[in-house]
Design an enzyme around this catalytic site. Sequence first.
Site, PDB file in Angstrom:
ATOM      1  CG  HIS A  96       4.238   3.270 -33.738  1.00 51.78           C
ATOM      2  ND1 HIS A  96       3.367   2.532 -32.966  1.00 51.78           N
ATOM      3  CD2 HIS A  96       5.455   2.692 -33.588  1.00 51.78           C
ATOM      4  CE1 HIS A  96       4.025   1.559 -32.356  1.00 51.78           C
ATOM      5  NE2 HIS A  96       5.294   1.635 -32.718  1.00 51.78           N
ATOM      6  CE  LYS A 118       2.384  -2.264 -29.737  1.00 56.29           C
ATOM      7  NZ  LYS A 118       3.179  -2.716 -30.885  1.00 56.29           N
ATOM      8  CE  LYS A 127       2.684  -0.881 -35.195  1.00 56.91           C
ATOM      9  NZ  LYS A 127       3.827  -0.228 -35.778  1.00 56.91           N
ATOM     10  CG  HIS A 130       5.248  -5.616 -31.912  1.00 56.71           C
ATOM     11  ND1 HIS A 130       4.558  -5.142 -33.020  1.00 56.71           N
ATOM     12  CD2 HIS A 130       6.053  -4.595 -31.534  1.00 56.71           C
ATOM     13  CE1 HIS A 130       4.945  -3.911 -33.291  1.00 56.71           C
ATOM     14  NE2 HIS A 130       5.839  -3.555 -32.401  1.00 56.71           N
ATOM     15  CG  ASP A 159     -12.121  -2.730 -53.237  1.00 62.24           C
ATOM     16  OD1 ASP A 159     -11.422  -1.915 -53.879  1.00 62.24           O
ATOM     17  OD2 ASP A 159     -12.174  -3.942 -53.518  1.00 62.24           O
ATOM     18  CG  ASP A 215     -15.411  -5.689 -16.021  1.00 65.39           C
ATOM     19  OD1 ASP A 215     -14.563  -6.250 -15.304  1.00 65.39           O
ATOM     20  OD2 ASP A 215     -15.998  -4.643 -15.701  1.00 65.39           O
TER      21      ASP A 215
END
Length: 408
Positions: free
Chosen positions: A295, A116, A297, A114, A302, A121
Amino acid sequence: MINGRWTRDNTIELLENGEMFYPRVLADIERAREEVLIETFIWWDDDIGYQLHKAVIQAAERGVRVDITVDGFGSGKLPAGFVRALTDAGVHLHVYDPRGRVLGFQTNLFRRLHRKFAIIDATVGYIGGINYSMEHVREHGPKSKQDYAVRVTGPVVDDMHQFCRKQVGRINAPERRRWLRRLRWYRPNPLKPARHAQAALVWRDNAEHDQAIEQWYYDGIVHAQREIIIANAYFFPGYRFLRALRLAAARGVRVCLILQGEPDKLYVRHAASTLYDYLLNAGIEIHEYIDRPLHGKVAVIDDDWATVGSSNLDPFSLALNLEANLFIRDREFTTLLRDRLVALMDTACHRIQRHEVPRQRGWRQIVRVMVFHILRRFPAWARLIPGHVKRIQPSGGDRLLPRDQAGE
């Protein structure tokens, strides 16, 4: 390498939604001189998918080493011609847990790749929640997704590169001639990047780091002094996590959750809503994002703690999937992300009020507790299902699954 190693002097650029993300990552791929590394859950053969397809093929044809790892479930329907063009051009396409279908149903449902990532380079890195599909741009329509990623330069990219390279093996990248083409829809990011930020790459696996991301969240929550804002698409954490939020609210910390009000999957809202009574009783604010599916996350705590990544706060991400988040200590970046989340709450969310949620007493409370523990125990049961062995292997040449597993 060390999971969660703090690094200094990183430049971190917040990218909100596909409109900011895709032009940046595609432009960097077009500038690649030696190597492109990508990990993604979803890669579809739509307009966005073909833009990436074209960019990596052109990179490979000019001598850039290209390794792309996709999940066998999330990207399992790529057509043969799409895959063949990649492999013919020299793109190294890898598949995590490639499985065929049984009676028309995919069998690789659990322990998904899952994460991404995109690393170009070994100097520029991307991490977040955005896949490669039209679902992440407004043009897709009312079901397009609200999401976040970051573009990073600095020492933490070394950790990202080492981590991703380890998944596919260490290979000396070839040299290539300099080449650049300007994207017709490229435009500068209006969000100012944070410089000199501390950052740590934290990943979750099904071996020795199975609770790493959850623990970093937990440590941030228990040390919060003023405010916690969490925006998470799939919110169904364990009791320890919920108790930490409740105790934070009890000591005067403002705790705000931004959850899905228009979910892409109906069960998501129903699962999260079983927690609403508990959360509201603790004085925690619940804001349902109602403009389109959420979608993201991400979280801020603080003035100088933030995270952006792929990990949801549900049993799949916290106990089964392979995930990665970037944790950031920087006042400038945290302020920027907080401002974007507050704007979301103010303009596109419905705040759940106490009178909107029935109080759960007696048998209702008993049922809620039983359902909660059944759902939370699900990952442990899923681990008993045979055949879930970590496998990353090359694609079958002209198709995503090997011929003996394609099932068609």
